[in-house]
Design a protein around this motif. Structure first.
Motif, PDB file in Angstrom:
ATOM      1  N   ALA A   9      54.945  50.049 -20.964  1.00 24.83           N
ATOM      2  CA  ALA A   9      55.722  50.383 -19.592  1.00 24.83           C
ATOM      3  C   ALA A   9      56.165  49.517 -18.894  1.00 24.83           C
ATOM      4  O   ALA A   9      55.393  48.545 -18.248  1.00 24.83           O
ATOM      5  N   LYS A  10      57.465  49.287 -18.381  1.00 22.35           N
ATOM      6  CA  LYS A  10      57.693  49.105 -16.708  1.00 22.35           C
ATOM      7  C   LYS A  10      57.641  49.334 -16.517  1.00 22.35           C
ATOM      8  O   LYS A  10      56.757  50.571 -16.013  1.00 22.35           O
ATOM      9  N   CYS A  11      56.291  48.943 -15.278  1.00 20.65           N
ATOM     10  CA  CYS A  11      55.714  49.207 -13.834  1.00 20.65           C
ATOM     11  C   CYS A  11      55.982  48.192 -12.760  1.00 20.65           C
ATOM     12  O   CYS A  11      56.593  47.752 -12.663  1.00 20.65           O
ATOM     13  N   LEU A  12      55.469  49.023 -11.801  1.00 20.96           N
ATOM     14  CA  LEU A  12      55.006  48.260 -10.437  1.00 20.96           C
ATOM     15  C   LEU A  12      53.939  48.584  -9.454  1.00 20.96           C
ATOM     16  O   LEU A  12      53.376  49.975  -9.693  1.00 20.96           O
ATOM     17  N   LYS A  13      53.091  47.751  -9.036  1.00 25.76           N
ATOM     18  CA  LYS A  13      51.875  48.171  -8.066  1.00 25.76           C
ATOM     19  C   LYS A  13      52.193  48.539  -6.308  1.00 25.76           C
ATOM     20  O   LYS A  13      52.920  47.394  -5.781  1.00 25.76           O
ATOM     21  N   VAL A  14      52.365  50.050  -5.766  1.00 24.06           N
ATOM     22  CA  VAL A  14      52.378  50.048  -4.650  1.00 24.06           C
ATOM     23  C   VAL A  14      51.683  50.424  -4.091  1.00 24.06           C
ATOM     24  O   VAL A  14      50.403  51.309  -4.545  1.00 24.06           O
ATOM     25  N   SER A  15      51.492  50.119  -3.013  1.00 22.51           N
ATOM     26  CA  SER A  15      50.671  50.408  -1.456  1.00 22.51           C
ATOM     27  C   SER A  15      50.793  50.840  -0.562  1.00 22.51           C
ATOM     28  O   SER A  15      52.533  50.203  -0.681  1.00 22.51           O
ATOM     29  N   LYS A  16      50.506  50.790   0.568  1.00 21.32           N
ATOM     30  CA  LYS A  16      51.675  51.002   1.596  1.00 21.32           C
ATOM     31  C   LYS A  16      52.449  49.981   1.963  1.00 21.32           C
ATOM     32  O   LYS A  16      53.406  50.458   2.861  1.00 21.32           O
ATOM     33  N   GLU A  17      52.143  49.088   2.068  1.00 19.92           N
ATOM     34  CA  GLU A  17      52.569  47.490   2.600  1.00 19.92           C
ATOM     35  C   GLU A  17      53.635  47.851   1.669  1.00 19.92           C
ATOM     36  O   GLU A  17      55.042  47.144   2.059  1.00 19.92           O
ATOM     37  N   ASP A  20      58.468  50.535   0.454  1.00 22.17           N
ATOM     38  CA  ASP A  20      59.956  50.341  -0.120  1.00 22.17           C
ATOM     39  C   ASP A  20      60.428  50.529  -1.090  1.00 22.17           C
ATOM     40  O   ASP A  20      61.419  51.200  -2.292  1.00 22.17           O
ATOM     41  N   GLU A  21      60.000  49.688  -1.299  1.00 21.18           N
ATOM     42  CA  GLU A  21      59.156  48.825  -3.065  1.00 21.18           C
ATOM     43  C   GLU A  21      59.784  49.981  -4.143  1.00 21.18           C
ATOM     44  O   GLU A  21      60.350  49.888  -4.499  1.00 21.18           O
ATOM     45  N   GLY A  22      58.088  50.156  -4.086  1.00 20.77           N
ATOM     46  CA  GLY A  22      58.141  51.650  -5.062  1.00 20.77           C
ATOM     47  C   GLY A  22      59.382  52.535  -4.793  1.00 20.77           C
ATOM     48  O   GLY A  22      59.492  52.477  -5.839  1.00 20.77           O
ATOM     49  N   TYR A  23      59.705  53.573  -3.375  1.00 15.51           N
ATOM     50  CA  TYR A  23      61.065  53.938  -3.731  1.00 15.51           C
ATOM     51  C   TYR A  23      61.975  53.236  -4.367  1.00 15.51           C
ATOM     52  O   TYR A  23      62.664  54.399  -5.010  1.00 15.51           O
ATOM     53  N   LYS A  24      62.394  52.376  -3.910  1.00 16.81           N
ATOM     54  CA  LYS A  24      63.157  51.329  -5.348  1.00 16.81           C
ATOM     55  C   LYS A  24      63.157  51.759  -6.812  1.00 16.81           C
ATOM     56  O   LYS A  24      63.852  51.847  -7.492  1.00 16.81           O
ATOM     57  N   PHE A  25      61.931  51.288  -6.602  1.00 17.34           N
ATOM     58  CA  PHE A  25      61.509  51.286  -8.351  1.00 17.34           C
ATOM     59  C   PHE A  25      61.540  52.158  -8.520  1.00 17.34           C
ATOM     60  O   PHE A  25      62.177  52.819 -10.323  1.00 17.34           O
ATOM     61  N   LEU A  26      62.009  53.242  -8.299  1.00 18.86           N
ATOM     62  CA  LEU A  26      61.314  54.733  -9.527  1.00 18.86           C
ATOM     63  C   LEU A  26      62.778  55.661  -8.687  1.00 18.86           C
ATOM     64  O   LEU A  26      63.484  55.878  -9.722  1.00 18.86           O
TER      65      LEU A  26
END
Ligand code: GLY
Length: 314
Positions: A9-17, A20-26
């Protein structure tokens, strides 16, 4: 997996830093949204959410410690649809053998309902694992994985457990484990013919290409009996009866012990796994349930539908 071209699956590792990138990936992937705590969370750190806003809120809560330190980093994954199957590889680093595959039943309740457990039963072989499908697993997953290990300088000898999703005949990796699976092992091991120790020695010596290895054509069905309340709180010390009446089964004791009177009692959540064999899933599961019904202890629980879904598919 991305680096070595293994389908996943496509994925992204997200931390507090990089929240915003995490929100965009979602926003860039389709529902449902999969959020996984990156650390160890006793199999509980996965959320599957249908609404984008809910997924964003939960992502933020996870990073704020919803699963403690385990969710200080969260992996967001594209949802893979299909049916799961566990495929086991034994490799000496140069060569490998594909051990029998199995399907696990992870939820506590019939019809895949309720909480996730360590696994409530298993069936091996899995009817949709046709020679074509397994060939795709070898070419697209096993070979690139072993090549990837080498490229990373990892001299790995042992089991690789491929947790796969079969999406219309195409296998994708959900997870790797460097061990066998439970309760898959209780089904898989009984279908390995010959001397298993030979395979292990050959693995240790780098001679897996030289050993003869065969799988039984029989179908194995495993039913896991658990303590009432498992996977949450449960009581131990319940006297078990009926074990001496079992016929034509392999009964794997997992959470059992002897009490002061030398009686067998429960001593864990996952109590005993009963494996039987037949020429079909139907035959093996009929036998399995006949034997399981002979085992009694207060609060005993098990799933009644192990293998039913696979029978309907045939
Ligand atoms: N049955 C799943 C596992 O062993 O991880």
């Amino acid at each position: 997996m991305e680096k070595h071209g293994v389908p996943t699956a496509k994925c992204l590792k997200v931390s507090k830093e990089n929240l915003d990138e995490g929100y965009k990936f979602l926003e860039s992937v389709k529902a449902p949204y999969v959020l996984k705590a990156d650390g160890l969370a006793a199999g509980k750190g996965v959320l599957i959410l249908n609404e984008l806003q809910e997924a964003k809120d939960e992502l933020s809560k996870m990073l704020d410690g919803k699963f403690g330190a385990a969710s200080a980093t969260v992996v967001i994954e594209e949802f893979l649809k299909g049916i799961e199957v566990s495929v086991f590889v034994l490799t000496d680093g140069e060569h490998y053998v594909l051990l029998p595959e199995a399907k696990d039943y992870k939820r506590i309740g019939d019809g895949d309902t309720g909480l996730n457990t360590g696994g409530m039963g298993a069936v091996s072989p899995v009817p949709f694992c046709t020679p074509d499908f397994l060939n795709r697993v070898e070419e697209r997953i096993v070979k690139p994985t072993l090549k990837g290990l080498k490229a990373e300088g990892i001299d790995y000898k042992g089991f690789i457990f491929l947790g796969l999703m079969n999406d219309g005949g195409t296998p994708y990796v959900i997870e790797y484990n460097v061990r066998m699976g439970d309760p898959e092992t209780e089904a898989v091991m009984t279908r390995i013919e010959g001397d298993f120790a030979d395979l292990l020695f050959a693995c240790a010596d780098g001679r897996l290409n030289e050993v003869h290895y065969a799988k039984s054509d029989k179908t194995a069905v495993t039913v896991m009996m658990v303590s009432g309340g498992y996977p949450e709180a449960y009581e131990k010390g319940k006297v078990m009866t009926g074990l001496d009446t079992l016929k034509d089964v392999v009964a794997f004791h997992a959470g059992t012990a002897f009490d002061a009177e030398n009686e067998v009692v429960t001593s864990g959540g996952r109590v005993i796994a009963v494996t039987t064999h037949g020429d079909s899933i139907e035959e093996a599961r009929t036998k399995a349930y006949r034997e399981v019904e002979k085992i009694h202890f207060e609060g005993a629980n098990y799933r009644h539908d192990i293998g039913l879904d696979l029978m309907r598919m045939q």
